[in-house]
Every structure is written in structure tokens, then in C-alpha cells.
Motif scaffolding. Structure first.
Motif, PDB file in Angstrom:
ATOM      1  N   UNK A  74      -2.037  -1.025  -5.264  1.00 16.59           N
ATOM      2  CA  UNK A  74      -1.085  -0.352  -4.388  1.00 16.59           C
ATOM      3  C   UNK A  74      -0.221  -1.397  -3.693  1.00 16.59           C
ATOM      4  N   UNK A  75       1.090  -1.293  -3.832  1.00 17.14           N
ATOM      5  CA  UNK A  75       1.973  -2.244  -3.146  1.00 17.14           C
ATOM      6  C   UNK A  75       2.227  -1.701  -1.749  1.00 17.14           C
ATOM      7  N   UNK A  76       1.209  -1.725  -0.938  1.00 15.81           N
ATOM      8  CA  UNK A  76       1.280  -1.214   0.435  1.00 15.81           C
ATOM      9  C   UNK A  76       0.013  -1.635   1.162  1.00 15.81           C
ATOM     10  N   UNK A  77       0.106  -1.661   2.480  1.00 14.94           N
ATOM     11  CA  UNK A  77      -1.068  -1.973   3.305  1.00 14.94           C
ATOM     12  C   UNK A  77      -1.936  -0.710   3.408  1.00 14.94           C
ATOM     13  N   UNK A  97      -2.309  -4.485  -0.149  1.00 15.34           N
ATOM     14  CA  UNK A  97      -1.719  -5.774   0.226  1.00 15.34           C
ATOM     15  C   UNK A  97      -1.807  -5.996   1.738  1.00 15.34           C
ATOM     16  N   UNK A  98      -3.004  -6.090   2.289  1.00 10.98           N
ATOM     17  CA  UNK A  98      -3.132  -6.256   3.734  1.00 10.98           C
ATOM     18  C   UNK A  98      -2.561  -7.587   4.202  1.00 10.98           C
ATOM     19  N   UNK A  99      -2.044  -7.581   5.406  1.00  9.30           N
ATOM     20  CA  UNK A  99      -1.605  -8.843   6.013  1.00  9.30           C
ATOM     21  C   UNK A  99      -0.148  -9.177   5.780  1.00  9.30           C
ATOM     22  N   UNK A 100       0.453  -8.607   4.756  1.00  8.64           N
ATOM     23  CA  UNK A 100       1.827  -8.993   4.413  1.00  8.64           C
ATOM     24  C   UNK A 100       2.815  -8.599   5.508  1.00  8.64           C
ATOM     25  N   UNK A 101       2.557  -7.451   6.143  1.00  7.91           N
ATOM     26  CA  UNK A 101       3.556  -6.926   7.079  1.00  7.91           C
ATOM     27  C   UNK A 101       3.069  -6.880   8.535  1.00  7.91           C
TER      28      UNK A 101
END
Ligand SMILES: NC(=O)c1ccc[n+]([C@@H]2O[C@H](COP(=O)([O-])OP(=O)(O)OC[C@H]3O[C@@H](n4cnc5c(N)ncnc54)[C@H](O)[C@@H]3O)[C@@H](O)[C@H]2O)c1
Length: 336
Positions: A74-77, A97-101
Motif C-alpha cells: 500500500x502506498x500510504x501510511x 509506508x509509515x514515517x514518510x509523511x
């Protein structure tokens, strides 16, 4: 050994595309319109991997249509679009993708806070309308942020990043979470742990950072909002449905971020008069932020299911731990 076949519901950034090209037979959805459910079910039929956005549902129906699937990246937190128990049952690894945003979303929550406190939306609309006749003493009087009390609901990565910024405004910080933060974190952020009702009663700004789960869907209903000070603002950069739709008509000052989609027409008319509504805006520019370039696919997992991609580094895809399985304890912390 044949290379894994992967379908991505959106073209990814070039660096991520290179990794995928080197390791997989990759197919992208390239139309401007989001992929329909029917088309998605058709495309995943023979795929080993799926790279999707929060707009696609990975549920029983999709998993049934994709018997070979080994990973849904999943391309999302947030991963409220993924049915984790269904994935677990079929041995499909799910990654996010935790942490990216963290900092981006915290900046955005603060943008909303300052915007409603200083009535920027109304001022801008007035300036553009041509109806503004000049400055007056009591015109669009706003509220200071400095020295006020900030209440953070959901004190994970993003909630803490929001709290960290409050020291510059000499704010008192209250927080609530299903799990109390370690003492050193509370001390560092000068944050005081309270139960939800107490945070609501004493805060001038309440900022929401819980994931959307069975427990948090509609968590902010009329009863909860009535516990807030009549002058307080509610900032939601988590997921739209954390606020019960009926509560939007409740009034008050609240700045409400809703993840509305064009086809829904957006419940714009229902938001409080001084509230503001924006679409899902937070994203980082890969040209300016090289770190996000390869954050999307959780790609290592495509070839080695169960492998935590670039663990510990910000920006990598990570396997969603079983503790996040809603059928397990829903209040368990996800990646502190
Ligand atoms: N709008 C955006 O652009 C954007 C970007 C990134 C993330 N998000 C949203 O923000 C959410 C939080 O992200 P994060 O990285 O900080 O997650 P996180 O897992 O680090 O933090 C979430 C916190 O909420 C707590 N929590 C969970 N259920 C709770 C409940 N019922 N009551 C109280 N606390 C509860 C958890 O214990 C955890 O501390 C994501 O799930 C996602 O939906 C939005």
C-alpha cells in the motif's frame, strides 16, 4: 526462476520504477481516471504482487480474484483500505509506508490550525470577492495560537510531530492514546497524558492522529464534540470517517479536514461556518525530497514475503505487523 508479476495501480516515481523493472514483470495502470474495481479484479488475476493506493480496496473479493497474490503493498501510511484478517487468512503480506509523511502531515495540521485561528479562509474569500471596503477594528477577529492548549488524539509518529511544534508557541500539550507514551517522550515533548474526555474539555485545539479502525470510525460524534469548549477547533488530518458525518452539522468553530472525493460531492455544506475543508493534500515532492522516491512499493517484500523492507529507515515500505490486525487487540500500538 520466473520473475514475480506485479500490478501497480499508479505509475510510481522513476527510482521506484527502476527497482521494480529490475526485479519484476511490472504492469502499471496509466489512465488519468482511477482504476475501476472490475478492471482491478481483472488485472490482479495472474499477479504475485499488487502495489496500490488508499483508493483501492484489498478485501475478500480482490483476494479471491487474485489466487496467486503474495503481497499487497500500500502506498500510504494508513491501511484502512486493507482487510488484514483476509490477507492473513490467505497468507498475503500487506505493507505500508509509515514515517514518510510524519513531518509533512504535522506541518499540514499546523497549517489548518493557524488557518482557522487566524481566519485565513474567510479573509481570502473576502479579499477575492471585491466586497472588502477596508480594514476595521473588529473585522474577522481571530484567536491566538500562542499560549493556548493543544490536545493530541493519537500520540504516534504524526501526533508527536504535531506536539513537538507546539513548544515554539509556548502551548500546553495534552494527549490521549490507547497506549500511554514512555515517560521520556512525555518529558521531551512536555506532554501530559489524559483520557479523551479530559483532553476534549481542556483543549483549544484538538488534533486527530488515530488510524481509521473499527474503534475509531465515527469516534467523534455529537456527544464527543459537545465536550469541547465552544471556542475550540477540531483539526482532522487522520481519515475523514473518524468524524461522524452527523457531527459536522453540530456547529462550533471546528476546522475539519475531510477526505472527500469529487464523485461524492463533499459534505461541504455541512461543515461549520468557520471550518475549512480540503481534499487529501499531503504529499511530498520527490524532486525536492529524494527520500520519498523509493518509498512506495515496499518492494523487497515482493521477492521475499515477510521481509521488512529497510527496517528502521524512514521512507521504506514496511510489513504491517499482525498486531494491527483488527481481529487482534485493536488498541495495540503500531510501530511506535
Ligand atoms: N492525511 C494524510 O496525509 C495522512 C498522512 C499520513 C498518515 N495519515 C493518517 O494518520 C494516521 C496516523 O499515522 P501515524 O503514522 O501517526 O500512526 P501511528 O501508528 O504512529 O500512530 C497512531 C496512534 O493512534 C493510537 N490509537 C489507535 N487506535 C486508537 C484509539 N482507538 N484510541 C486512541 N488512540 C488510538 C495508536 O496507539 C498510535 O499511537 C494514519 O493511520 C493515517 O490514517 C494521514
Amino acid at each position: 526462476m520466473p520473475r514475480p508479476r506485479v500490478f501497480a495501480t499508479r505509475p510510481l516515481f522513476p527510482a521506484a520504477q527502476q527497482i521494480l523493472k529490475a526485479n519484476c514483470e511490472i504492469e502499471y495502470w496509466t489512465e488519468v481516471e482511477r482504476i475501476s474495481k472490475e478492471e482491478l479484479l481483472r488485472r490482479v488475476k495472474d499477479k504475485d504482487g499488487l502495489i496500490c493506493l488508499l483508493t483501492e480496496k484489498v478485501n475478500e473479493e480482490l483476494l479471491r480474484a487474485a489466487p496467486k497474490l503474495r503481497i499487497a503493498a500500500n502506498v500510504a501510511v494508513g491501511f484502512d483500505n486493507i482487510d488484514l484478517p483476509a490477507c492473513t487468512k490467505r497468507n498475503v503480506v500487506a505493507t505500508n509506508t509509515p514515517g514518510v509523511l510524519d513531518e509533512t502531515t504535522a506541518d499540514f495540521a499546523w497549517t489548518l490550525m493557524m488557518t482557522v485561528a487566524r481566519r485565513i479562509g474567510e479573509g481570502e474569500a473576502l479579499a477575492r470577492s471585491g466586497a472588502w471596503k477596508g480594514w476595521d477594528l473588529d473585522q474577522l477577529v481571530g484567536m491566538d495560537v500562542w499560549g493556548k492548549t493543544l490536545g493530541v488524539v493519537g500520540f504516534g509518529r504524526i501526533g508527536r510531530a504535531v506536539a513537538r511544534r507546539a513548544s515554539g508557541f509556548q502551548m500546553k500539550v495534552l494527549y490521549t492514546d490507547a497506549i500511554r507514551a514512555p515517560l521520556d517522550v512525555e518529558n521531551e515533548l512536555k506532554a501530559e497524558y489524559r483520557d479523551l474526555n479530559s483532553v476534549l474539555a481542556d483543549s483549544d485545539f484538538v488534533s486527530l492522529h488515530v488510524p481509521l479502525t473499527g474503534d475509531t470510525r465515527g469516534m467523534f460524534d455529537v456527544a464527543k464534540l459537545s465536550r469541547m469548549k465552544p471556542t475550540a477547533f477540531l483539526i482532522n488530518t487522520s481519515r475523514g470517517p473518524v468524524i461522524d458525518e452527523a457531527a459536522l452539522e453540530f456547529g462550533g468553530n471546528g476546522a475539519v479536514f475531510l477526505e472527500f472525493h469529487p464523485e461524492l460531492g463533499a459534505p461541504l455544506g455541512k461543515t461549520p461556518e468557520r471550518g475549512i475543508v480540503v481534499m487529501h493534500l499531503r504529499q511530498r515532492n520527490p524532486r525536492r525530497d529524494p527520500q520519498v522516491r523509493t518509498s512506495a512499493p515496499g518492494s523487497s517484500g515482493l521477492v521475499r514475503p515477510g521481509y521488512r523492507a529497510r527496517s528502521g529507515r524512514q521512507g521504506g515500505g514496511e510489513r504491517i505487523p499482525q498486531s494491527q490486525d483488527p481481529s487482534a487487540a485493536s488498541s495495540r500500538r503500531f510501530q511506535p
